[in-house]
Design a protein around this motif. Structure first.
Motif, mmCIF file in Angstrom:
data_model
loop_
_atom_site.group_PDB
_atom_site.id
_atom_site.type_symbol
_atom_site.label_atom_id
_atom_site.label_comp_id
_atom_site.label_asym_id
_atom_site.label_seq_id
_atom_site.Cartn_x
_atom_site.Cartn_y
_atom_site.Cartn_z
ATOM 1 N N LYS A 197 0.838 -1.121 0.022
ATOM 2 C CA LYS A 197 -0.301 0.209 0.069
ATOM 3 C C LYS A 197 0.872 1.336 0.126
ATOM 4 O O LYS A 197 0.450 2.200 -0.490
ATOM 5 C CB LYS A 197 -0.920 -0.189 1.293
ATOM 6 C CG LYS A 197 -1.821 1.242 1.324
ATOM 7 C CD LYS A 197 -2.762 1.121 2.519
ATOM 8 C CE LYS A 197 -3.550 2.521 2.615
ATOM 9 N NZ LYS A 197 -4.291 2.377 3.839
ATOM 10 N N SER A 198 1.902 1.220 0.688
ATOM 11 C CA SER A 198 2.794 2.377 0.939
ATOM 12 C C SER A 198 3.529 2.562 -0.438
ATOM 13 O O SER A 198 3.664 3.927 -0.797
ATOM 14 C CB SER A 198 3.817 2.163 2.009
ATOM 15 O OG SER A 198 2.949 2.157 3.363
ATOM 16 N N GLU A 205 0.982 3.981 -2.907
ATOM 17 C CA GLU A 205 0.185 5.495 -2.722
ATOM 18 C C GLU A 205 1.489 6.329 -3.193
ATOM 19 O O GLU A 205 1.174 7.520 -3.636
ATOM 20 C CB GLU A 205 0.302 5.709 -1.231
ATOM 21 C CG GLU A 205 -0.913 5.057 -0.728
ATOM 22 C CD GLU A 205 -1.245 5.058 0.812
ATOM 23 O OE1 GLU A 205 -0.351 5.719 1.496
ATOM 24 O OE2 GLU A 205 -2.226 4.462 1.197
ATOM 25 N N GLN A 223 0.891 7.090 -6.894
ATOM 26 C CA GLN A 223 -0.531 7.703 -7.260
ATOM 27 C C GLN A 223 -0.213 9.367 -7.569
ATOM 28 O O GLN A 223 0.376 9.987 -6.833
ATOM 29 C CB GLN A 223 -1.386 7.439 -6.222
ATOM 30 C CG GLN A 223 -1.858 5.816 -6.121
ATOM 31 C CD GLN A 223 -2.894 5.603 -5.067
ATOM 32 O OE1 GLN A 223 -3.218 6.338 -4.198
ATOM 33 N NE2 GLN A 223 -3.487 4.346 -5.293
#
Length: 91
Positions: A84-85, A88, A91
């Motif tokens: 997830k990190s 992100e 993004q």
């Protein structure tokens, strides 16, 4: 004989390695740079006669590669947090 992969390095490449590493560090995610130089740039291989610029793709890979945490005891939650990190960041 059964064979299994020995996941000991999970490396990714990005031209934004320093920024990604900084963001992951702020989230207490350890990373590593195992090969900061191309092999041809290391003193022990000087006898081969290569110099900086001779292997541009190798040098680019050395600048862009970042190892993420992977080890047998890493929990699914920790894996998800790392993924997830990284996602992100892009993004």
């Amino acid at each position: 004989m059964t064979q299994h992969h020995v996941y000991y390095v999970c490396a990714i490449r990005t031209p934004d390695r320093a920024d990604l590493r900084e963001q992951l560090t702020t989230r207490e995610i350890e990373t590593a740079i195992y090969y900061p130089l191309g092999l041809h740039e290391q003193k022990c291989f000087a006898y081969l006669g290569y110099k900086k610029g001779d292997l541009p793709e190798t040098e680019k890979a050395a600048r862009e590669t970042l190892a993420l945490p992977i080890y047998p005891e890493i929990s699914r939650e920790a894996q998800s947090f790392v993924v997830k990190s990284v996602a992100e960041f892009f993004q």
